[in-house]
Scaffold this motif. Structure first.
Motif, PDB file in Angstrom:
ATOM      1  N   ASN A 702     -42.595  22.432  -2.280  1.00 52.58           N
ATOM      2  CA  ASN A 702     -41.193  22.118  -2.010  1.00 52.58           C
ATOM      3  C   ASN A 702     -40.924  21.848  -0.532  1.00 52.58           C
ATOM      4  N   LEU A 703     -41.938  21.987   0.308  1.00 54.86           N
ATOM      5  CA  LEU A 703     -41.770  21.697   1.727  1.00 54.86           C
ATOM      6  C   LEU A 703     -41.845  20.188   1.948  1.00 54.86           C
ATOM      7  N   ILE A 704     -41.122  19.716   2.950  1.00 54.77           N
ATOM      8  CA  ILE A 704     -41.022  18.277   3.181  1.00 54.77           C
ATOM      9  C   ILE A 704     -42.090  17.834   4.175  1.00 54.77           C
ATOM     10  N   PRO A 705     -43.017  16.982   3.760  1.00 59.78           N
ATOM     11  CA  PRO A 705     -44.006  16.457   4.705  1.00 59.78           C
ATOM     12  C   PRO A 705     -43.402  15.335   5.550  1.00 59.78           C
ATOM     13  N   ASP A 706     -43.997  15.094   6.721  1.00 58.38           N
ATOM     14  CA  ASP A 706     -43.539  13.967   7.532  1.00 58.38           C
ATOM     15  C   ASP A 706     -44.223  12.691   7.059  1.00 58.38           C
ATOM     16  N   ALA A 707     -43.989  11.623   7.803  1.00 53.99           N
ATOM     17  CA  ALA A 707     -44.519  10.321   7.389  1.00 53.99           C
ATOM     18  C   ALA A 707     -46.031  10.316   7.311  1.00 53.99           C
ATOM     19  N   ASP A 708     -46.684  11.195   8.052  1.00 55.82           N
ATOM     20  CA  ASP A 708     -48.150  11.262   8.051  1.00 55.82           C
ATOM     21  C   ASP A 708     -48.686  12.313   7.085  1.00 55.82           C
ATOM     22  N   GLY A 709     -47.791  12.918   6.318  1.00 50.91           N
ATOM     23  CA  GLY A 709     -48.229  13.903   5.335  1.00 50.91           C
ATOM     24  C   GLY A 709     -48.336  15.318   5.848  1.00 50.91           C
ATOM     25  N   TYR A 710     -47.949  15.560   7.097  1.00 55.31           N
ATOM     26  CA  TYR A 710     -48.030  16.908   7.664  1.00 55.31           C
ATOM     27  C   TYR A 710     -46.786  17.719   7.307  1.00 55.31           C
ATOM     28  N   ILE A 711     -47.000  18.990   7.036  1.00 58.47           N
ATOM     29  CA  ILE A 711     -45.915  19.931   6.760  1.00 58.47           C
ATOM     30  C   ILE A 711     -45.827  20.912   7.922  1.00 58.47           C
ATOM     31  N   THR A 712     -44.615  21.193   8.366  1.00 62.11           N
ATOM     32  CA  THR A 712     -44.431  22.235   9.377  1.00 62.11           C
ATOM     33  C   THR A 712     -43.713  23.413   8.740  1.00 62.11           C
TER      34      THR A 712
END
Length: 841
Positions: A702-712
């Motif tokens: 349910n966490l939102i990844p960025d455009a490069d697929g990374y999750i913070t």
């Protein structure tokens, strides 16, 4: 893919069949071009709705559950393409996807809700019973009354309006019936009766707000209840008022924190009570939201029955659902805001103690820690004794007197080592420039030194833990005996202990450990340390433990008498009125019987260590954090700094302050969990002393990844050296291929990715026009059974093999290009045209 669409297709599908249905599917597969593609996957709700509740604030199972429910409500009410809000409980009972909510998710969610409500109540019941045993009756009653009064102000006063509390009780009873039905304990009739009870409760809410019904027929009443905004107004008002109470200058969380501070001495117990109380308050709001969603669902059922084709009615319905969606978002924001603020732990004339939830030291950090004594010595020599100021002054060594007594005196370390075990304890204090964390950290000597696991009632004090070990006896054949503090005494009380990042030393005077005992609960426990620190001290009735301090005196026996050291101690079984330990003196002559093994072995020693803040920099407790990837998958995880750079190396951070992780998984990898491993053995820094799960698989998804697929992801640094471990599993992909035509969304996986591990059950949904789905196991084609639920959605499932798999589907066209009675794309027969005027085809 709702049943209203299914109705329009049913008649046509009954008369259709594929023109090439007799052709073997294996032949089709052999002749087909390589057109397999990845299927659609379940949409990330957070990315769609923008809701971020719980992402960085998953402090407990209860709060995690609240976040999940808020997301489900957002998902059920925020989709512009939906027509009717689906009932979670109907979905649970009858099955279905419930507007993107899978049956398995709903079953798990409803079970979690029922379980968590019971767990919260049980925890608070247990805590209160424990507290009642600690506090005097009058103190407990006064403190509990203050807490209950705040609950009435923040919750009960609103729920009592217009019979909302009765409706909520009926809703939870309905949920219990749904659970019992799914467990096979009751028949569906009981579920329906409970649902009717809930409807009647809705009716009572309306009558309490608007007017009492008289001679109206039941159908008229249904039209009234579901046709206007009265009940909506009541539910939304109550939810909003309870939500607003979260932001009050003094709220229920503050009251719970102050109650916990009076009842518990240490940070972990206080935190557990506070967070459970917040769970309780949040859950009350969540239950109201779910009940309102259920009301909207029942209204939708009524509108489908009476006004299925009335666009104006459904436009109004959509507005009601959007109102709930907006309210739900406001609830999430208010909960997040409350979790971000400081709670008021204590208020007094001397100042207040205010802490954020992440600043509390949690139970996982109340650990047994193996600290290094950087000043450890294996032998205290004659030169060391002569250099001791107390001994030099007592014997006049500086003046050349009695020097012969110490020519051959030496004491070896017997019960202390270069690494010793201590128990970490934390107490909240007022934040200052010297201590901005609001936490004082202490270490209490551990009972399990050198293999002694614990002390239990009736056991003698283990020999290596007896107070007599602090005394060294030197025999002189021709003259007197001399007793002096032992090497172990100096190691234990004079050593500088380190965890590699900060230093700790034995408290020298009672004021050094003032905050440890300046708590309401210490006074409530008769100011007896053994009652207050009972899990860290000997509890046997015939035994006594003394806290030992570094200073000592000497008692000289004259020319032929025996000399003894006088130790400065605090008796843990005596009362210490006030907020400081009372230090007494004990002549070592009084513990000499301990030297006769087994005769007198009930006097033990202990020490308290406190952090040396002056030498440790900015006053924050430091901890070392690193990251790791585990499992068979391919992934990366690193720590993200404020300037945007990342590092996979260990870094030193301030405990209780948030750290940010950045991670992603490889193409053929699935998330399993994010765990926190603690390392509290500084003799073996990589040893995992405890491990807890921070995020489960579904929470990571349910966490939102960025455009490069990374999750913070941010999380408060613990008070232990720790490793954040991203657990992964290598997996295999699912592909889809149409055997006669291709639709982008013919198959939608009930997952956030199309990668699954071997043996995992894969669930998928199909479009209405998909007739069959199957796959090959070797050369054998296996068709998957498709089941239709009460919402009209069809789904299937299979067990993932240890390799990639392609799902082949057959479908009929949505718009058929017929020619000579057959569709040119899918081969379906052209159905006869029905003539309404004649009633014939």
């Amino acid at each position: 893919m709702k049943k209203r669409f299914l109705k329009k297709m049913t008649a046509a599908l009954l008369s259709l069949s594929l023109a090439f249905s007799a052709m073997p599917l294996s032949a089709i597969a052999e002749e087909a071009e390589d057109t397999a593609s990845a299927p659609a996957v379940k949409e990330n709700v957070f990315a769609k709705t923008g809701t971020t509740f719980g992402i960085n604030k998953l402090y407990s199972t209860g709060l995690s559950l609240c976040g999940t429910v808020l997301v489900k409500v957002a998902n059920a009410t925020g989709d512009e393409d939906f027509k009717k809000v689906a009932s979670m409980l109907n979905t649970w009972v009858f099955g279905g996807s419930s507007t993107g909510q899978t049956l398995a998710e709903i079953q798990a969610l409803c079970n979690e809700i029922l379980n968590e409500v019971k767990v919260i109540d049980q925890h608070l019941t247990d805590y209160n019973a424990e507290i009642e045993q600690t506090l005097a009756n009058s103190d407990y009653t006064a403190a509990k009354n203050a807490l209950n009064q705040q609950w009435r102000q923040d919750v009960e006063i609103y729920e009592s309006l217009y019979n909302v509390d009765s409706a909520l009780e009926a809703y939870m009873a309905y949920m219990e019936k749904a659970k019992a039905y799914n467990d096979g304990a009751i028949a569906i009739e009981e579920v329906n009766e409970s649902k009717e009870d809930l409807y009647q409760a809705f009716s009572e809410v309306y009558q309490a707000k608007a007017y009492a019904f008289g001679d109206e027929e039941e159908e008229e009443i249904r039209e009234i209840i579901f046709g206007d905004r009265t009940i909506d107004g009541v539910f939304k008002s109550v939810i909003r008022k309870m939500t607003d109470a979260l932001g009050n200058e003094k709220n229920y969380a503050d009251a719970a924190a102050q109650f916990a501070y009076k009842a518990y001495g240490f940070s972990d117990d206080q935190y557990n009570y506070i967070i459970t109380s917040i769970d309780k308050q949040f859950m009350e709001i969540i239950k109201l939201e779910l009940m309102y969603e259920e009301f909207l669902s029942q209204r939708g059922d009524y509108f489908e029955e009476k006004y299925d084709d009335d666009d104006e009615i459904w436009n109004n319905y959509a507005n009601w659902a959007k109102d709930l969606n907006t309210l739900n978002d406001d609830v999430a924001k208010a909960m997040n805001s409350m979790l971000d603020r400081e709670v008021v732990v204590s208020e007094s004339a001397a100042g207040s103690i205010r802490l954020k939830l992440e600043e509390f030291v949690k139970s996982g950090d109340f650990a047994t820690v193996n600290l290094e004594n950087e000043d450890y010595i294996s032998e205290f020599t004659s030169d060391d004794y002569v250099a001791e100021q107390t001994i030099s002054d007592a014997y006049g060594l500086a003046d050349g007197n009695n020097t012969n007594l110490f020519d051959d005196v030496s004491s070896s370390s017997n019960v202390t080592g270069s690494y010793m075990k201590f128990n970490r304890i934390a107490v909240p204090v007022q934040k200052t420039e010297a201590n901005p964390s609001g936490m004082d950290i202490y270490y209490v000597f551990d009972l399990s030194q050198n293999g002694n696991s614990s002390w239990t009632s009736g056991d003698p004090v283990p020999e290596n833990l007896r107070l007599i070990n602090m005394d060294h006896k030197e025999d002189y054949a021709a003259s007197k005996d001399v007793h002096v503090p032992s090497c172990d005494f100096f190691n234990l009380t004079r050593g500088s202990y380190s965890d590699g990042l900060q230093n700790f030393s034995c408290v020298v005077m009672n004021s050094d450990c003032h905050s440890l005992f300046a708590t309401p609960v210490f006074s409530a426990l008769d100011s007896i340390p053994a009652n207050y620190l009972q899990e860290y001290l000997l509890q046997a009735d015939d035994a006594k433990t003394y806290f030992v301090f570094p200073q000592y005196d000497m008692s000289l026996g004259g020319a032929f008498g025996t000399d003894y050291p006088i130790f400065y101690l605090a008796d843990t079984k005596s009362q210490h009125p006030g907020t400081d330990l009372e230090i007494t003196q004990l002549n070592a002559s009084d513990i000499q019987p301990d030297r006769e093994n087994g005769l007198y072995d009930t006097t033990a020693y202990s020490v308290i260590l406190k952090q040396d803040r002056e030498s440790d920099g900015d006053g924050y407790y430091k901890t070392k954090i690193d990251t790791a990837v585990a499992g068979s998958g391919i992934a990366e995880i690193a720590l993200l700094s404020e300037d945007g750079t990342t590092t996979s190396e260990a870094v030193t951070v301030s405990a209780g302050q948030e750290v940010t992780l950045k991670f992603k998984i490889g193409e053929r990898t699935t998330f399993e969990s994010l765990t926190l491993q603690r390392h509290n053995d500084y003799d073996n820094p990589t040893k995992v002393t405890s491990e807890e799960t921070i995020l489960k698989k579904e929470q990571i998804n349910n966490l939102i990844p960025d455009a490069d697929g990374y999750i913070t992801y941010t999380y408060p640094a613990p008070y232990s050296n720790a490793t954040f471990v991203l657990n992964t599993c290598g997996g295999f992909k699912v592909y889809t291929e149409g055997t006669n035509q291709i639709f982008d969304d013919a198959i939608t996986l009930d997952s956030y990715s199309n990668v699954f591990k071997e043996g995992e059950t894969v669930v998928f949904y199909v479009r209405d026009n998909v007739k069959s789905v199957g796959y090959y196991e070797g050369d054998t084609y296996k068709e998957i059974q498709l089941k239709t639920n009460y919402e009209g959605d069809r789904k299937g499932s299979f067990v993932m093999p240890g390799h990639d798999i392609t799902l082949y589907y057959e479908a009929v066209c949505v718009d058929h290009p017929y020619d000579n009675g057959f569709c040119m794309t899918c081969g379906e027969y052209q159905p006869a045209v029905y003539n309404k005027s004649t009633g014939n085809y």
